[in-house]
Design a protein around this motif. Structure first.
Motif, short mmCIF file in Angstrom:
data_model
loop_
_atom_site.label_atom_id
_atom_site.label_comp_id
_atom_site.label_asym_id
_atom_site.label_seq_id
_atom_site.Cartn_x
_atom_site.Cartn_y
_atom_site.Cartn_z
N HIS A 75 1.13 -1.49 -0.06
CA HIS A 75 -0.24 -0.38 -0.18
C HIS A 75 1.11 1.43 0.20
N ASP A 76 0.74 1.82 -1.08
CA ASP A 76 1.21 3.68 -0.76
C ASP A 76 2.28 3.51 -1.07
N GLY A 77 2.88 2.40 -2.03
CA GLY A 77 4.15 1.97 -2.47
C GLY A 77 4.15 1.72 -3.78
N GLY A 78 5.34 2.09 -4.37
CA GLY A 78 5.29 1.22 -6.16
C GLY A 78 4.78 0.03 -6.47
N SER A 79 5.24 -0.44 -7.95
CA SER A 79 4.55 -1.85 -8.34
C SER A 79 4.71 -2.44 -7.11
N ALA A 80 6.17 -3.68 -7.34
CA ALA A 80 6.60 -4.09 -6.87
C ALA A 80 7.69 -4.18 -5.80
N GLN A 81 8.04 -5.24 -5.11
CA GLN A 81 9.49 -4.71 -4.15
C GLN A 81 9.94 -6.72 -3.93
N LEU A 82 10.97 -6.64 -4.06
CA LEU A 82 11.48 -8.26 -3.87
C LEU A 82 12.59 -8.12 -1.85
N ASN A 83 12.01 -7.93 -1.11
CA ASN A 83 13.10 -7.79 0.01
C ASN A 83 13.97 -9.01 0.08
N SER A 84 15.71 -8.36 -0.91
CA SER A 84 16.77 -9.19 -0.75
C SER A 84 17.45 -10.16 0.74
N ARG A 85 16.81 -9.26 1.44
CA ARG A 85 17.54 -10.10 2.34
C ARG A 85 16.60 -11.68 2.51
N LEU B 145 3.69 -6.70 -3.94
CA LEU B 145 2.41 -6.36 -4.92
C LEU B 145 1.96 -5.26 -5.02
N SER B 146 2.05 -4.30 -5.30
CA SER B 146 0.81 -3.24 -5.64
C SER B 146 -0.53 -3.98 -4.84
N ALA B 147 -1.25 -3.02 -3.67
CA ALA B 147 -2.07 -3.61 -3.53
C ALA B 147 -3.49 -3.10 -4.87
N ASN B 148 -3.24 -1.60 -5.36
CA ASN B 148 -4.35 -0.80 -6.56
C ASN B 148 -4.04 -1.88 -7.79
N ARG B 149 -2.84 -1.50 -7.86
CA ARG B 149 -1.95 -1.78 -9.29
C ARG B 149 -1.98 -3.14 -10.07
#
Length: 305
Positions: A43-53, A59-63
């Protein structure tokens, strides 16, 4: 500020992402599985993120998440295509293992390889996944995309084709992909000149011109910057290829001249090329393709042809 919400593994959207991730890995296998099975709504972030750790994916909750696993009206196909593209890109990066000590250059190259893979495979992936109505959304390529795409072309050729080399890069850990590209150059442009036992040293030489100082900055620049970097790499890479050719098969200078001195005078006055010159010239093969002519003359380069 970004907020993360854990998605239950038995939910429809989690199961759909798991299915899509598995299909992406089957289509073009990676070098390892970094996804730990945890999926978050972002929420309130980019389209996606991968936590490298941890290996978790958000994944985006709205996109992204609302467009997975269901049919949408035609006026929303572009949004669904963008969501599926994000899934394929995240799956590609999650499938790449990371070698110890991978440099910022290597991470930028891996980002570019991921984008090239998405552009190459999207429509086949969408059809296989049950989204046949989707086409890849048009967007301006990034700097890393343009540079990686050009470098892939430079390293491919008749022995190792572009698609084959792309699969090898996706299956190679981040931090070792420059060496894989150098291996493509050896196989396509130096296989007959460099003995097998010396190819590892040749690859190390070829990696050097690929490590352009601008790689770490390319993720925030456009395609024009990436193409400029790729062009500068091409010039240095071609020069290194010619150096390796000369080192392993230097031109002979100890041969006796052909014919008499009078023959040489007559050839000079008549403007004829020496037979020795005709057989000693080897055209430069650029962009990994055999049979292509040498570099343009200065007149052509200056637009005076």
């Amino acid at each position: 500020m970004a907020r993360y919400e854990l998605i239950p593994p038995d939910s429809r959207v989690h199961q759909e992402f798991t299915r899509l991730h598995r299909l992406a890995q089957q289509q073009r296998p990676g070098s390892g599985g970094r996804w730990n099975g945890e999926l978050y709504a972002l929420h309130d972030g980019g389209s996606a993120q991968l936590n490298s750790r941890t290996g978790a994916i958000a994944l985006s909750a709205n996109r992204v998440l609302p467009y997975l696993g269901q049919q949408v009206p035609p006026n929303q196909h572009d949004h669904q295509a963008a969501a599926l593209r994000t899934v394929l890109e995240m799956s590609t990066h999650a499938g790449m293992s990371v070698a110890p000590g991978a440099s910022p250059h290597s991470h930028s190259l891996a980002a570019g390889i991921g984008e090239v893979r998405v552009a190459t495979d999207f429509e086949a992936f969408a059809n296989r996944a049950g989204y046949p109505q989707l086409t890849l959304p048009t967007s301006e390529p990034s700097g890393v995309h343009a540079a990686a795409d050009s470098l892939l072309t430079q390293a491919s050729g008749l022995t190792s084709g572009r698609d084959e080399l792309l699969s090898e890069l996706v299956a190679t850990p981040v931090g070792e992909q420059f060496d894989r590209l150098a291996n493509g150059v050896v196989r396509n442009r130096l296989r007959e000149e460099v003995p097998y036992g010396r190819q590892e040293a040749a690859r190390a030489r070829l990696v050097e011109p690929m490590l352009h100082e601008a790689w770490p900055r390319l993720p925030t620049h456009d395609a024009a910057a990436g193409q400029q970097v790729a062009d500068e790499i091409r010039t240095s890479l071609n020069s290194t290829v010619e150096e390796l050719r000369h080192e392993h098969h230097p031109a002979s200078t100890a041969q006796a001249p052909t014919g008499t001195s009078m023959d040489g005078q007559l050839r000079f006055l008549a403007g004829q090329a020496s037979p020795a010159r005709a057989t000693s010239y080897r055209p430069e093969l650029g962009d990994g393709a055999r049979g292509r002519g040498g570099p343009k003359t200065q007149a052509v380069e200056r637009g005076l042809e």
